[in-house]
Design a protein around this motif. Structure first.
Motif, PDB file in Angstrom:
ATOM      1  N   UNK A  28       0.816  -1.207   0.000  1.00  0.00           N
ATOM      2  CA  UNK A  28       0.000   0.000   0.000  1.00  0.00           C
ATOM      3  C   UNK A  28       0.844   1.249   0.000  1.00  0.00           C
ATOM      4  N   UNK A  29       0.167   2.375   0.206  1.00  0.00           N
ATOM      5  CA  UNK A  29       0.798   3.694   0.270  1.00  0.00           C
ATOM      6  C   UNK A  29       0.688   4.253   1.680  1.00  0.00           C
ATOM      7  N   UNK A  30       1.755   4.894   2.150  1.00  0.00           N
ATOM      8  CA  UNK A  30       1.701   5.753   3.320  1.00  0.00           C
ATOM      9  C   UNK A  30       2.127   7.136   2.846  1.00  0.00           C
ATOM     10  N   UNK A  31       1.200   8.090   2.891  1.00  0.00           N
ATOM     11  CA  UNK A  31       1.485   9.451   2.443  1.00  0.00           C
ATOM     12  C   UNK A  31       1.664  10.347   3.656  1.00  0.00           C
ATOM     13  N   UNK A  32       2.879  10.848   3.833  1.00  0.00           N
ATOM     14  CA  UNK A  32       3.224  11.725   4.945  1.00  0.00           C
ATOM     15  C   UNK A  32       3.079  13.171   4.471  1.00  0.00           C
ATOM     16  N   UNK A  33       1.950  13.790   4.804  1.00  0.00           N
ATOM     17  CA  UNK A  33       1.694  15.140   4.290  1.00  0.00           C
ATOM     18  C   UNK A  33       2.610  16.183   4.913  1.00  0.00           C
ATOM     19  N   UNK A  34       3.281  15.858   6.017  1.00  0.00           N
ATOM     20  CA  UNK A  34       4.134  16.848   6.674  1.00  0.00           C
ATOM     21  C   UNK A  34       5.371  17.179   5.853  1.00  0.00           C
ATOM     22  N   UNK A  35       5.718  16.341   4.875  1.00  0.00           N
ATOM     23  CA  UNK A  35       6.891  16.624   4.044  1.00  0.00           C
ATOM     24  C   UNK A  35       6.513  16.830   2.571  1.00  0.00           C
ATOM     25  N   UNK A  36       5.201  16.904   2.282  1.00  0.00           N
ATOM     26  CA  UNK A  36       4.762  17.188   0.911  1.00  0.00           C
ATOM     27  C   UNK A  36       5.028  18.654   0.606  1.00  0.00           C
ATOM     28  N   UNK A  37       5.652  18.941  -0.544  1.00  0.00           N
ATOM     29  CA  UNK A  37       5.970  20.318  -0.929  1.00  0.00           C
ATOM     30  C   UNK A  37       5.066  20.821  -2.056  1.00  0.00           C
ATOM     31  N   UNK A  38       4.090  20.029  -2.448  1.00  0.00           N
ATOM     32  CA  UNK A  38       3.146  20.477  -3.458  1.00  0.00           C
ATOM     33  C   UNK A  38       3.702  20.565  -4.862  1.00  0.00           C
ATOM     34  N   UNK A  39       4.761  19.822  -5.151  1.00  0.00           N
ATOM     35  CA  UNK A  39       5.404  19.921  -6.472  1.00  0.00           C
ATOM     36  C   UNK A  39       4.584  19.267  -7.581  1.00  0.00           C
ATOM     37  N   UNK A  40       3.664  18.356  -7.210  1.00  0.00           N
ATOM     38  CA  UNK A  40       2.810  17.624  -8.147  1.00  0.00           C
ATOM     39  C   UNK A  40       3.589  16.669  -9.059  1.00  0.00           C
ATOM     40  N   UNK A  41       4.813  16.308  -8.667  1.00  0.00           N
ATOM     41  CA  UNK A  41       5.563  15.320  -9.448  1.00  0.00           C
ATOM     42  C   UNK A  41       4.819  13.993  -9.497  1.00  0.00           C
ATOM     43  N   UNK A  42       4.095  13.665  -8.422  1.00  0.00           N
ATOM     44  CA  UNK A  42       3.335  12.410  -8.393  1.00  0.00           C
ATOM     45  C   UNK A  42       2.210  12.433  -9.422  1.00  0.00           C
ATOM     46  N   UNK A  43       1.549  13.582  -9.549  1.00  0.00           N
ATOM     47  CA  UNK A  43       0.478  13.705 -10.539  1.00  0.00           C
ATOM     48  C   UNK A  43       1.019  13.510 -11.949  1.00  0.00           C
ATOM     49  N   UNK A  44       2.141  14.161 -12.224  1.00  0.00           N
ATOM     50  CA  UNK A  44       2.731  14.079 -13.563  1.00  0.00           C
ATOM     51  C   UNK A  44       3.178  12.659 -13.871  1.00  0.00           C
ATOM     52  N   UNK A  45       3.842  12.013 -12.904  1.00  0.00           N
ATOM     53  CA  UNK A  45       4.331  10.650 -13.121  1.00  0.00           C
ATOM     54  C   UNK A  45       3.169   9.689 -13.342  1.00  0.00           C
ATOM     55  N   UNK A  46       2.087   9.872 -12.588  1.00  0.00           N
ATOM     56  CA  UNK A  46       0.906   9.018 -12.736  1.00  0.00           C
ATOM     57  C   UNK A  46       0.309   9.174 -14.134  1.00  0.00           C
TER      58      UNK A  46
END
Length: 298
Positions: A28-46
């Motif tokens: 599964x996924x564990x998303x740690x929002x405390x270190x998310x910088x909002x770069x949206x690299x995950x959106x682009x890669x997906x």
């Protein structure tokens, strides 16, 4: 297959329950929002890996977020939440995101960012309602939509307690995150986790991720971030725990997440029992009417 959320006992193994005889450990996924910088690299890669179409990318004037939410063509979405309020008494603001001073009298400005995704629920109502078998449980415990089998009925859309699944307007077929099922089969991690530069998105065996997440919460609490909490990690919650869970810095509602999600098909067994009893009563009444009418003709 009907979910087994009404049964008590050890934590369920969704892959084994779905008929996989010797499944690998659930991932599964564990998303740690405390270190998310909002770069949206995950959106682009997906989008790149899954060949997803462009779906607007228009600013609303209310936020810097230009993708707005999860949908049939956005399987990862980074939410931008801007907060401007005084820090509650006894609560320390997250030093990484303290930002700039807000308007006069409004306190500090804080940005919260979170990469949202399908939760791959342990008890997935979308599986219960799909009439074609388009939705299925993989050997990794994830939930996947086979778009070539989907008939566009849309039953899965209201069944999802998180509002994740959406139909494409062009043909009505449903789409959502597959956790890169094709990559998992090849021993690779999902594209979003691979692309995340801060390791906000962690991928791996679910049990290991839960242990890591608990340690991270303790670490943040010790650093004075009292608002840090986990969401979707409990195996005894309303959906049996999520295959994608989160570390949040505020209440779930702030991130657009339901505070107490419940599998929407939880009452199906009881409903079918009542429907069966009603059908038997109706048949009994019809039979009795025929018997009375037959006696009257003698």
């Amino acid at each position: 297959m009907t979910n087994r959320h009404l049964l008590s006992g050890p934590e369920p193994d969704p892959a084994r329950d779905a008929g996989h005889a010797d499944p690998p450990p659930r991932v599964g996924f564990f998303t740690d929002t405390s270190v998310c910088i909002g770069c949206k690299a995950c959106e682009v890669a997906c989008k790149e890996w899954n060949a997803l179409p462009e779906d607007g990318l228009s600013l609303t004037g209310m936020s810097y977020d230009n993708t707005q939410g999860l949908g049939a063509s956005t399987w990862r979405h980074v939410a931008f939440i801007e907060q401007s309020a005084p820090a509650p008494e006894g609560r320390t603001r997250l030093p990484l995101l303290d930002g700039e001073p807000g308007p006069a009298g409004a306190g500090e400005l804080r940005w919260l960012m979170s990469s949202d995704v399908c939760k791959h629920c342990t008890h997935a109502a979308c599986l219960d309602v799909c009439p074609t078998g388009s939705l299925f449980r993989t050997e990794f415990g994830t939930v996947v939509v086979q778009d070539d089998i989907c008939n566009g009925c849309g039953y899965c859309v209201p069944a999802c307690p998180y509002g994740v699944i959406e139909q494409r307007p062009s043909d009505g077929r449903a789409f959502k995150c597959t956790m890169c099922y094709d990559r998992l089969g090849a021993g690779q991690e999902p594209a979003c986790a691979k692309a995340c530069p801060t390791e906000s998105i962690r991928f791996g065996p679910l049990d290991e991720l839960r242990e890591r997440a608990a340690l991270r919460v303790d670490e943040l609490h010790e650093a004075g971030v009292a608002g840090a909490r986990l969401y979707g990690h409990e195996p005894d919650d309303g959906v049996g725990g999520d295959g994608a869970f989160f570390l949040l810095l505020d209440e779930p509602e702030v991130y657009g997440l339901p505070p107490a999600p419940v599998v929407t098909t939880r009452d199906l067994p009881t409903m079918w029992k009542h429907a069966g009893a009603a059908a038997l009563s109706l048949l009994g009444g019809v039979a009795l009417s025929f018997a009375v009418a037959a006696r009257g003709r003698r």
